[in-house]
Design a protein around this motif. Structure first.
Motif, short mmCIF file in Angstrom:
data_model
loop_
_atom_site.label_atom_id
_atom_site.label_comp_id
_atom_site.label_asym_id
_atom_site.label_seq_id
_atom_site.Cartn_x
_atom_site.Cartn_y
_atom_site.Cartn_z
N LEU A 144 0.83 -1.21 0.00
CA LEU A 144 0.00 0.00 0.00
C LEU A 144 0.86 1.26 0.00
O LEU A 144 0.52 2.26 -0.64
N ALA A 145 1.99 1.21 0.70
CA ALA A 145 2.90 2.36 0.69
C ALA A 145 3.42 2.60 -0.71
O ALA A 145 3.63 3.75 -1.12
N ALA A 146 3.61 1.53 -1.47
CA ALA A 146 4.13 1.65 -2.84
C ALA A 146 3.15 2.40 -3.75
O ALA A 146 3.55 2.98 -4.75
N THR A 147 1.87 2.37 -3.41
CA THR A 147 0.88 3.09 -4.21
C THR A 147 0.78 4.56 -3.81
O THR A 147 0.00 5.30 -4.38
N GLY A 148 1.57 4.94 -2.79
CA GLY A 148 1.55 6.33 -2.33
C GLY A 148 0.54 6.59 -1.23
O GLY A 148 0.32 7.74 -0.84
N SER A 149 -0.07 5.53 -0.71
CA SER A 149 -1.06 5.71 0.36
C SER A 149 -0.40 6.25 1.62
O SER A 149 0.64 5.75 2.03
N PRO A 150 -1.01 7.26 2.25
CA PRO A 150 -0.47 7.77 3.51
C PRO A 150 -0.74 6.78 4.65
O PRO A 150 -1.54 5.85 4.52
N VAL A 151 -0.08 6.99 5.78
CA VAL A 151 -0.17 6.07 6.93
C VAL A 151 -1.62 5.84 7.34
O VAL A 151 -2.04 4.70 7.58
N ASN A 152 -2.41 6.90 7.43
CA ASN A 152 -3.80 6.74 7.88
C ASN A 152 -4.62 5.88 6.92
O ASN A 152 -5.47 5.10 7.34
N GLU A 153 -4.39 6.03 5.63
CA GLU A 153 -5.09 5.22 4.63
C GLU A 153 -4.67 3.76 4.73
O GLU A 153 -5.51 2.85 4.66
N ILE A 154 -3.38 3.52 4.88
CA ILE A 154 -2.88 2.14 5.04
C ILE A 154 -3.52 1.52 6.28
O ILE A 154 -4.00 0.37 6.25
N ALA A 155 -3.55 2.28 7.36
CA ALA A 155 -4.14 1.78 8.61
C ALA A 155 -5.61 1.42 8.41
O ALA A 155 -6.06 0.35 8.85
N ARG A 156 -6.34 2.29 7.75
CA ARG A 156 -7.77 2.03 7.52
C ARG A 156 -7.98 0.78 6.68
O ARG A 156 -8.78 -0.08 7.01
N ARG A 157 -7.22 0.66 5.58
CA ARG A 157 -7.42 -0.46 4.66
C ARG A 157 -7.00 -1.79 5.26
O ARG A 157 -7.55 -2.83 4.89
N LEU A 158 -6.05 -1.78 6.18
CA LEU A 158 -5.59 -3.03 6.79
C LEU A 158 -6.14 -3.25 8.19
O LEU A 158 -5.76 -4.20 8.87
N SER A 159 -7.04 -2.36 8.62
CA SER A 159 -7.64 -2.44 9.96
C SER A 159 -6.57 -2.45 11.05
O SER A 159 -6.58 -3.27 11.96
N LEU A 160 -5.64 -1.51 10.94
CA LEU A 160 -4.57 -1.34 11.92
C LEU A 160 -4.63 0.08 12.45
O LEU A 160 -5.28 0.95 11.87
N SER A 161 -3.91 0.33 13.53
CA SER A 161 -3.80 1.70 14.01
C SER A 161 -2.66 2.38 13.25
O SER A 161 -1.74 1.70 12.77
N PRO A 162 -2.70 3.70 13.12
CA PRO A 162 -1.60 4.41 12.45
C PRO A 162 -0.24 4.13 13.11
O PRO A 162 0.78 4.01 12.44
N VAL A 165 1.11 0.88 11.87
CA VAL A 165 1.62 1.03 10.50
C VAL A 165 3.00 1.68 10.52
O VAL A 165 3.92 1.22 9.84
N ARG A 166 3.16 2.72 11.34
CA ARG A 166 4.47 3.37 11.44
C ARG A 166 5.52 2.39 11.97
O ARG A 166 6.67 2.39 11.50
N ASN A 167 5.14 1.55 12.94
CA ASN A 167 6.08 0.54 13.45
C ASN A 167 6.48 -0.44 12.35
O ASN A 167 7.65 -0.80 12.21
N HIS A 168 5.50 -0.88 11.57
CA HIS A 168 5.81 -1.79 10.45
C HIS A 168 6.75 -1.12 9.46
O HIS A 168 7.71 -1.74 8.99
N LEU A 169 6.48 0.14 9.14
CA LEU A 169 7.33 0.85 8.18
C LEU A 169 8.75 0.99 8.71
O LEU A 169 9.72 0.87 7.95
N GLY A 170 8.90 1.21 10.01
CA GLY A 170 10.24 1.28 10.60
C GLY A 170 10.99 -0.04 10.49
O GLY A 170 12.18 -0.07 10.12
#
Length: 194
Positions: A144-162, A165-170
């Protein structure tokens, strides 16, 4: 009559495949969805005999292990990640490349409806060789990050907290040796992990 559900991203491709299937005397398209979060509900309310599903709509989703019917998964041969887990998680699954001729999809629907196996050998070989350092969830986040989705959008689409998502990205950046999210995407794409 083989009741078929189509779960494909992109109205043009989904519509074209619906027309191809509808032209067959023994196949009827009973539902079409374009989002992974609509797929599970459609499977249980429409009760198709076979579902033709884009691999990207079920990546990391619970539908990989559940559902009332066989799935014919159409996967990008260049991005086979997740297919190995899918093949292990479900007994009733068929896998074809998303670049196959429409008649192969028609034949695949018929074979799965009869309970016959259907696996594209080239995709299986690619899936077995597509291991990388990223977990399935990290791969979903990076996709999802590869499509340019921001953290909040990734969180919403994967049912995660922002924050998650930031921890995963780290962790993704550390595992890929990247300094930025864009660099991590490039490393993962070049390695075939996404």
């Amino acid at each position: 009559m083989i009741r078929t559900l189509l779960a494909l991203d992109g109205a043009l491709i989904r519509g074209a495949l619906a027309l191809v299937l509808a032209a067959e005397h023994d196949i009827r398209v009973v539902a079409e969805v374009d989002r992974g979060d609509d797929l599970d509900r459609a499977l249980w309310t429409r009760l198709p005999d076979v579902a033709v599903v884009d691999a990207d709509l079920i990546a990391g989703d619970t539908v990989a292990g559940a559902g009332p019917c066989p799935l014919l998964v159409l996967a990008d041969p260049r991005r086979p990640r997740g297919l190995y887990d899918l093949l292990c998680a479900r007994r009733a699954v068929g896998v074809l490349g998303n670049d196959v001729p429409p008649q192969r999809v028609v034949d695949g629907v018929r074979r799965l409806a009869k309970g016959e196996p259907l696996v594209d050998a080239d995709l299986v070989v690619a899936a077995l060789g597509s291991t990388g350092p990223l977990t399935g969830r990290e791969t979903d986040v990076l996709d999802l990050a590869a499509t340019g989705s921001p953290v909040n959008e990734i969180a919403r689409r994967l049912s995660l907290s922002p924050g998650t998502v930031r921890n995963h990205l780290g962790r993704i950046k550390r595992k890929t040796g990247a300094r930025t999210r864009i660099e991590a995407v490039r490393v993962a794409q070049n390695a075939g992990w996404i």
